[in-house]
Write a protein that holds these residues in place. Structure first.
Motif, PDB file in Angstrom:
ATOM      1  N   ASN A  47       0.852  -1.178   0.000  1.00 30.59           N
ATOM      2  CA  ASN A  47       0.000   0.000   0.000  1.00 30.59           C
ATOM      3  C   ASN A  47       0.893   1.236   0.000  1.00 30.59           C
ATOM      4  N   GLU A  53      -4.834   6.273   3.607  1.00 32.16           N
ATOM      5  CA  GLU A  53      -5.808   5.411   2.924  1.00 32.16           C
ATOM      6  C   GLU A  53      -5.483   3.924   3.137  1.00 32.16           C
ATOM      7  N   ILE A  55      -6.321  -0.130   1.833  1.00 36.24           N
ATOM      8  CA  ILE A  55      -6.788  -0.916   0.688  1.00 36.24           C
ATOM      9  C   ILE A  55      -7.169  -2.304   1.182  1.00 36.24           C
ATOM     10  N   THR A  70      -6.477  -6.414   4.590  1.00 35.50           N
ATOM     11  CA  THR A  70      -6.532  -4.959   4.563  1.00 35.50           C
ATOM     12  C   THR A  70      -5.170  -4.430   4.970  1.00 35.50           C
ATOM     13  N   TRP A  98     -10.457  -0.055  -3.188  1.00 34.78           N
ATOM     14  CA  TRP A  98     -10.130   1.180  -2.493  1.00 34.78           C
ATOM     15  C   TRP A  98     -11.259   2.164  -2.768  1.00 34.78           C
ATOM     16  N   ARG A  99     -11.860   2.628  -1.697  1.00 30.37           N
ATOM     17  CA  ARG A  99     -13.031   3.501  -1.795  1.00 30.37           C
ATOM     18  C   ARG A  99     -14.082   2.821  -2.674  1.00 30.37           C
ATOM     19  N   LYS A 126      -2.815   5.903  -5.537  1.00 25.92           N
ATOM     20  CA  LYS A 126      -4.120   6.485  -5.851  1.00 25.92           C
ATOM     21  C   LYS A 126      -4.372   6.553  -7.350  1.00 25.92           C
TER      22      LYS A 126
END
Length: 139
Positions: A47, A53, A55, A70, A98-99, A126
């Motif tokens: 990550n 953030e 993931i 995670t 992610w999101r 991202k």
């Protein structure tokens, strides 16, 4: 008498060969013939998101499920395996979330057209997921 001296010299020389090569042979002795012939592959998912953030990902092959994990920023997950040398190709595929984004990709695939990596690093950012010799965009 000359034959005896030559024979003794030969025996003494042979007895020192293992000592001379002991250090270089140590790696082979510890790894074994299987590691030399079919070394393990390491795949790592990291990550590399900034801003705290997390993931979530799930990776598996046809016969091994690595489960759902995670990762927080800077954390990584890795696994090691020996590729199949007989029959079917070895393939590990993953889904990363992610999101609201999700992407499926092959993390490692054996192939006759290419030589897959032995240490395969995947950086999740991202913008995209960066792997060995390729990248995957978020969908």
């Amino acid at each position: 008498m000359t034959n005896v001296v030559l024979l003794l010299s030969f025996v003494v020389t042979l007895s020192h060969i293992p000592i001379l090569f002991a250090d270089s042979l140590q790696d082979y002795r510890e790894q074994g013939i299987v590691d030399w012939f079919n070394p393990k592959v390491t795949v790592q998912i990291k990550n590399s998101m900034d801003g705290g953030e997390h993931i979530t990902f799930h990776c598996k092959s046809m016969d091994k499920n690595l489960g759902t994990h995670t990762l927080g920023p800077g954390q990584f997950f890795e696994w090691k395996f020996r590729p199949s040398i007989f029959g079917a190709a070895t393939r590990f595929f993953c889904n990363i979330r992610w999101r609201r984004y999700s992407v499926d990709f092959d993390a490692w695939v054996s192939s006759s057209e290419s030589s897959p990596c032995k240490m395969c690093l995947w950086d999740v950012t991202k913008d995209l997921i960066i792997g060995p010799d390729r990248y995957v965009h978020w969908k």
